[in-house]
Design an enzyme around this catalytic site. Structure first.
Site, mmCIF file in Angstrom:
data_model
loop_
_atom_site.group_PDB
_atom_site.id
_atom_site.type_symbol
_atom_site.label_atom_id
_atom_site.label_comp_id
_atom_site.label_asym_id
_atom_site.label_seq_id
_atom_site.Cartn_x
_atom_site.Cartn_y
_atom_site.Cartn_z
ATOM 1 N N ASP A 47 6.651 -45.432 5.798
ATOM 2 C CA ASP A 47 6.971 -44.067 6.243
ATOM 3 C C ASP A 47 8.185 -43.517 5.491
ATOM 4 O O ASP A 47 8.150 -42.418 4.942
ATOM 5 C CB ASP A 47 7.216 -44.078 7.751
ATOM 6 C CG ASP A 47 7.281 -42.695 8.376
ATOM 7 O OD1 ASP A 47 6.801 -41.728 7.775
ATOM 8 O OD2 ASP A 47 7.812 -42.596 9.495
ATOM 9 N N GLY A 96 3.929 -54.316 9.587
ATOM 10 C CA GLY A 96 5.359 -54.457 9.342
ATOM 11 C C GLY A 96 6.136 -54.529 10.640
ATOM 12 O O GLY A 96 5.930 -55.406 11.482
#
Length: 173
Positions: A35, A124
């Site tokens: 992100d 993650g």
């Protein structure tokens, strides 16, 4: 004809695909990992598109949903925002993770993309096991009814370990 599906090690922000998928958080305002990398590479204009999208979701963007916004300074024409389930928060349903991949493909086709790059959504900081993510992702992509309307679906992984897991999942039927 159906899309070619493969996995490569690389930086998703450098993908030549028409659309890249962002493993976003529900606030859509950027974060760490994929992100953060996408936000940095796309430039500040991406944040404004995120704000516009967020205005439609005052309680946060839902897990498994997908929405396309312009790619701004990226090579990709589109960034498809999706929020993966966070295992640390008790979000452990594989169907929620599969929805991220399936809905992102639907959204890609809706905006006219012919190629899509995915990260390992939820593998993650959201705590999902990489092998499990790979199996769920590959299965969701293979089962997608829109697969025939795409040329390429590519998993772009940031580590050799994740790449091996996705290659293993791709090699099984």
């Amino acid at each position: 004809m159906t899309a070619r599906i493969d996995a490569v090690r690389g930086d998703i922000t450098q993908s030549d695909c028409d659309a890249i998928v962002n493993a976003a958080n529900s606030g859509l305002m950027g974060g760490g990992g994929v992100d953060g990398a996408i936000h940095r590479a796309a430039g500040p204009e991406l944040l404004q598109h995120c704000r516009d999208l967020k205005a439609h979701y005052p309680c946060g963007f839902p897990v498994g949903a997908a929405a396309a916004i312009p790619g701004c300074a990226l090579k990709a024409r589109w960034v498809i925002q999706t929020v993966g389930p966070n295992r640390h928060r008790g979000e452990t349903d594989p169907a929620d993770l599969a929805a991220c991949f399936a809905n992102s493909l639907d959204e890609a086709v809706r905006v006219g993309a012919r190629s899509v790059a995915f990260p390992a959504i939820s593998a993650g900081v959201f705590g999902w096991d990489g092998d499990e993510v790979a199996r769920i992702a590959v299965d969701a992509v293979r089962r997608s009814p829109v697969l025939g309307r795409l040329d390429l679906v590519q998993f772009v992984l940031f580590s050799d370990e994740l790449l091996a897991k996705f290659q293993r999942a791709l090699s099984t039927r």
